[in-house]
Scaffold this active site. Structure first.
Site, PDB file in Angstrom:
ATOM      1  N   GLU A 185       0.850  -1.302  -0.072  1.00 14.67           N
ATOM      2  CA  GLU A 185      -0.049  -0.216   0.051  1.00 14.67           C
ATOM      3  C   GLU A 185       0.956   1.449  -0.088  1.00 14.67           C
ATOM      4  OE1 GLU A 185      -2.558   0.376   3.158  1.00 14.67           O
ATOM      5  OE2 GLU A 185      -3.386   2.324   2.564  1.00 14.67           O
ATOM      6  N   ARG A 223       5.472 -12.786   9.306  1.00  8.59           N
ATOM      7  CA  ARG A 223       6.331 -11.432   8.887  1.00  8.59           C
ATOM      8  C   ARG A 223       7.671 -11.305   9.669  1.00  8.59           C
ATOM      9  NH1 ARG A 223       4.428  -6.545   9.833  1.00  8.59           N
ATOM     10  NH2 ARG A 223       2.453  -7.103   8.710  1.00  8.59           N
ATOM     11  N   LYS A 243       4.908   0.751   9.382  1.00 11.65           N
ATOM     12  CA  LYS A 243       5.015   2.288   8.685  1.00 11.65           C
ATOM     13  C   LYS A 243       4.356   3.182   9.507  1.00 11.65           C
ATOM     14  CE  LYS A 243       3.203   0.264   4.679  1.00 11.65           C
ATOM     15  NZ  LYS A 243       2.635   0.165   3.512  1.00 11.65           N
TER      16      LYS A 243
END
Ligand code: ATP
Ligand code: MG
Length: 600
Positions: free
Chosen positions: A41, A303, A313
């Site tokens: 994104e 992850r 982020k």
């Protein structure tokens, strides 16, 4: 002639549970071709966790003769920005450079995708990449907004989606909790005609933000909260960085993602574990539409979480906006752009992704693994140079004033082809402050009063006198050289325990050197809900002026340097013609491990 590589074992192919699944599908010829994607994104810069995902997705495509798309998952205009789109493209290209041009399906300008064989395998991770690369052009989920809108209408027509007028607060109340079923929305049983009419008017911009949503009609009592009539579309009168003012309704991630995967012909939609609970919804949406082609399937892996690092982020953004770092590409940041600016090569980052492997269990990766990989890589490619970070002056009293010798120095002992260079030697030198001890501790094999040490590539010197200023501060060391002790001389092989580096005072160039360290003092900055900013390492950056050997005036950004006995360095983009700036990528040894041992 025998082949020098004859006895080298074939490099291992990466192997993990996802690759096993893909290999099985390939063996069973389940798909005409494997097709993966990396779908960021564009709401921030990519970080090293994304690098793991990029290496996995592009790696699988490469190993199995498939395709990997870079896709901007751009369904939330409020948080996204073209700056992020551009940085993502730059970072992905940098990471897969020299390899991308062999990739098919990458939307590269003027290139038609065509199949490649599945050879290469591990070289993707480890090979150096000097070939010019095709620029990977991203796909955009927002390019599919028309199709996604059509699919939404199809769901309405099938009675599987409805327009809901509940306010966000009411919707929250109706949703229930993990241990308590939700309640049907009072708008759930609207007629298909009414739903279509409202949805079309939502699209036409008739209603304000938040007034209505389009929701899937699944099961408010489902134990999986994501199946409780999730929102598919919301109204948002916001311009989009890619589609401009065309849309005022935007699909949510869960709706757009599976359909984008389908539209692009993705076979294996690989994401991190937190999406496991979304998988039933992913399948429900695709299976509820009459889609003619093979459906993509979602697979989840753990992850990357890395010691001494925050990864999300949102938190990295906080460091940037609160000016705790100089920007997204601050060399202390775990962003791909920060890591690049710090001097890490894409080969090292890919080797790291290879080394950590792919599992189904979340865990913390020791940052020492990353640091070790970086050192191994730079040891192979870095050019050796002499530089003194904290200088003290040395006068060689028996060396003629004005005399200059050009001595041979080896550029890289790991790589003969890197050759040699000349370094000037003269009467006045600088050595490292730490390489001298006036009252030496036992086993200190560097310079001390009355002691001898070898100057790398040059003579053995002996310290005769320590000259101090009025305040007792050290001004210079007066030494004599054994003038027969350099290479080729009579005493060249005389055994001396210590060798230190030096630069010729008259010939050095000054440079700003930025010494970076870990950004946090704790391995788990957010442990037990602690504010990660409370454990920022206040000494993560030290700026000094160092004295460099003269050849470094021609330093180039694409080269890596080892300042001998100190660490690995790279030229920073802040360098100008008049002023060089170097970043320390990493020290030669793991100084933190030493510290840890001391305190244990
Ligand atoms: P963050 O949570 O750090 O803000 P994100 O998940 O919101 O990241 P996306 O842009 O949605 O970031 O991620 C793109 C892809 O990268 C996704 O497929 C996601 O699963 C993967 N990804 C994100 N973070 C990691 C990580 N730490 N390790 C491995 N893959 C990751
Ligand atoms: Mg995400």
């Amino acid at each position: 002639m025998s082949n020098p590589n004859e006895n080298t074992p074939a490099p291992a192919t990466p192997s993990d549970f996802i690759r096993d699944i893909v290999a099985k599908h390939v063996a069973e010829k389940q798909y005409p071709r494997i097709h993966t994607r990396f779908p960021p994104e564009p709401n921030g810069y990519l970080h090293i966790g994304h690098a793991k995902s990029i290496c996995l997705n592009f790696g699988i495509a490469h190993e199995f003769g498939g395709i990997c798309n870079l896709r901007m998952d751009d369904t939330n205009p409020a948080k996204e920005d073209i700056e992020y789109v551009e940085s993502i493209q730059t970072d992905v290209n940098w990471l897969i450079n020299g390899w991308a041009d062999k990739q098919l399906g990458l939307k590269s300008k003027g290139k038609t995708p065509e199949a490649i064989s599945g050879d290469g395998k591990r070289d993707f991770y480890l090979a150096s990449s000097h070939q010019p690369t095709t620029n990977v052009e991203p796909f955009y989920a927002s390019d599919y907004f028309d199709q996604i809108y059509d699919y939404a209408e199809q769901l309405i027509e099938k009675g599987k989606a409805f327009v809901c007028d509940l306010s966000p607060t009411d919707m929250e109340m109706y949703r229930g909790a993990p241990d308590r079923p939700g309640k049907d929305s009072p708008f759930r049983n609207r007629s298909i005609e009414e739903n279509l009419d409202f949805f079309q008017r939502m699209k036409a911009g008739e209603f304000p933000d938040g007034a209505r949503t389009l929701r899937a009609k699944i099961d408010m009592a489902s134990s999986n909260i994501w199946l409780r009539d999730p929102i598919l579309y919301r109204i948002r009168h916001t311009e989009h960085h890619h589609t401009g003012a065309r849309w005022c309704i935007y699909p949510l991630y869960d709706f757009a993602h599976c359909l984008s995967d389908y539209i692009e012909g993705i076979t294996h939609s690989i994401c991190t574990l937190e999406f496991e609970v979304h998988r039933p919804l992913y399948d429900w949406i695709l299976e509820s539409l009459d889609l003619p082609r093979v459906l993509p399937k979602q697979y989840e892996f753990a992850r990357l979480s890395l010691g001494y690092t925050v990864m999300s982020k949102r938190k990295l953004m906080q460091l940037v906006t609160e000016k705790l770092v100089t920007g997204w590409d601050d060399p202390r940041m775990p962003t791909i752009s920060g890591i690049r600016r710090r001097g890490v090569t894409p080969e090292a980052l890919r080797a790291f992704a290879y080394n950590i492997g792919i599992t189904k269990y979340n865990g913390l990766t020791d940052v020492a693994v990353l640091e070790h990989t970086i050192r191994e890589d730079l040891n192979k490619c870095a050019l050796r140079r002499l530089a003194v970070l904290r200088p003290i002056k040395v006068i060689i009293t028996n060396y003629s004033e004005g005399k200059i010798e050009e001595l041979d120095a080896i550029n890289n002992p790991e790589d003969d082809s890197a050759g040699k260079r000349k370094i000037p030697f003269s009467r006045e030198l600088f050595i490292e402050r730490d390489d001298f001890m006036e009252v030496a501790v036992p086993k200190f094999f560097r310079l001390k009063p009355g002691g001898e040490v070898r100057l790398k590539y040059a003579y053995i010197i002996k310290c005769d006198e320590v000259v101090k200023g009025a305040g007792g501060n050290l001004i210079e060391l007066r030494c004599t050289a054994d003038l027969d002790s350099k290479t080729g001389g009579e005493t060249a092989n005389r055994k001396i325990k210590g060798t230190i580096h030096w630069v010729s005072a008259a010939h050095t160039i000054d440079a700003e050197v930025r010494l970076y360290d870990r950004l946090f003092t704790e391995a788990e900055p957010e442990k037990d809900g602690r504010d990660f900013k409370s454990v920022l390492n206040l000494h993560s950056l030290e700026v000094i002026t160092a004295k460099l050997e003269p050849s470094l005036k021609d330093a180039r950004a694409e080269h890596r340097y080892q300042f001998e006995r100190i660490g690995y360095f790279t030229l920073d983009k802040d360098s100008t013609l008049g002023k060089l700036v170097f970043n320390r990528t990493i020290t030669l040894k793991d100084t933190w491990a030493k510290e840890a041992q001391k305190t244990n």
